[in-house]
Design a protein around this motif. Structure first.
Motif, PDB file in Angstrom:
ATOM      1  N   GLY A   1      -8.721  38.853  -3.942  1.00 52.52           N
ATOM      2  CA  GLY A   1      -8.980  38.607  -2.699  1.00 52.52           C
ATOM      3  C   GLY A   1      -7.627  38.545  -1.812  1.00 52.52           C
TER       4      GLY A   1
ATOM      5  N   LYS B   1      -9.150  36.333   1.423  1.00 50.57           N
ATOM      6  CA  LYS B   1      -8.777  34.941   1.825  1.00 50.57           C
ATOM      7  C   LYS B   1      -7.378  34.980   2.383  1.00 50.57           C
ATOM      8  CE  LYS B   1     -12.859  33.897  -0.147  1.00 50.57           C
ATOM      9  NZ  LYS B   1     -14.026  34.183   1.078  1.00 50.57           N
TER      10      LYS B   1
ATOM     11  N   GLU C   1     -15.141  41.056   2.045  1.00 50.48           N
ATOM     12  CA  GLU C   1     -15.786  39.818   2.042  1.00 50.48           C
ATOM     13  C   GLU C   1     -14.978  38.870   1.090  1.00 50.48           C
ATOM     14  OE1 GLU C   1     -19.493  37.621   3.060  1.00 50.48           O
ATOM     15  OE2 GLU C   1     -19.144  39.911   3.219  1.00 50.48           O
ATOM     16  N   ASN C   2     -14.319  39.274   0.183  1.00 45.60           N
ATOM     17  CA  ASN C   2     -13.608  38.488  -0.619  1.00 45.60           C
ATOM     18  C   ASN C   2     -12.309  38.120  -0.229  1.00 45.60           C
ATOM     19  OD1 ASN C   2     -12.676  41.139  -1.026  1.00 45.60           O
ATOM     20  ND2 ASN C   2     -12.204  40.776  -3.138  1.00 45.60           N
TER      21      ASN C   2
END
Ligand SMILES: [Zn+2]
Length: 230
Positions: free
Chosen positions: A148, A196, A193-194
């Motif tokens: 991520g 971070k 989406e993943n």
């Protein structure tokens, strides 16, 4: 006028001359030649004919052939040399151009500077990415790792024409995965989406710029005006 013996000898003379008559004919001809100068002359003429017909023209021809072959091979090797030189030049130029264009090396994180990290009123993340003057790059590679992490990796080529390039500095805008606007007013990077975390620099050796939950100051009015209409 020739006598009958001479006539018979003349018929044999060509065979004798070529060395293809029988032994009997041969001694007959030789016996006659001892006493007949006319037939001797005839034989001498045959020898002379042979030398003009076969030896001389042959040597002239072979000289001409050798000269033209030499010219031809000279021409051929000149053409060959020119083609080889041209091919080598093209390859060298292509190689040099390729090395200039092939952005295969990562700019070190130490040569990248991130400033003005802030958040626009629509929730997007914005910052300025700059590179020190000796490490400029117009090509930035994007990589998302399985962990991520999102990397912005400025790339440079083996041969860099640094003198002709402007110092690199530009805004990057990111839409975190929760970003709702389907059509943003300005082009940016939609983070998977993943994702971070955002890094700049080589993958695995980059500098952390942003991570989810981080407290990011609101963008200045000037920046807000640049990117958000109304
Ligand atoms: Zn004779």
């Amino acid at each position: 006028m020739m006598n009958t013996t001479c006539e018979v000898i003349r018929d044999l003379l060509a065979l004798y001359h070529d060395g293809v008559c029988s032994d009997g004919s041969k001694s007959l001809v030789e016996e006659h030649l001892k006493n007949c100068s006319a037939c001797q002359k005839e034989l001498e003429m045959m020898d002379a004919e042979l030398s003009t017909a076969q030896i001389q023209p042959k040597s002239v021809n072979s000289f001409k052939a050798a000269a033209s072959a030499w010219k031809e091979s000279k021409k051929k090797s000149f053409v060959k040399g020119t083609i080889i030189t041209a091919v080598i030049c093209v390859l060298l130029f292509a190689g040099f151009y390729g090395l200039m264009q092939w952005k295969c090396l990562s700019v070190s994180a130490d040569d990248i500077e991130v400033t003005n990290l802030s958040q626009l009123s629509d929730g997007s993340i914005i910052f300025t990415l700059s590179m020190s003057s000796n490490q400029r790059s117009s090509y930035v590679k994007y990589t998302t790792t399985e962990d991520g992490e999102f990397y912005l990796t400025p790339m440079h080529s083996v041969i860099e024409m640094t003198g002709s390039m402007e110092a690199y500095s530009r805004y990057y805008i990111f839409y975190p995965s929760g970003f709702k606007t389907s059509e943003p007013e300005y082009p940016g990077i939609f983070l998977p989406e993943n994702v971070k975390k955002i890094y700049v620099g080589p993958v695995g050796e980059g500098t952390l710029v942003w991570e989810e939950g981080m407290k990011v100051p609101a963008a200045s009015e000037a920046v807000e005006k640049m990117f958000i209409a109304n």
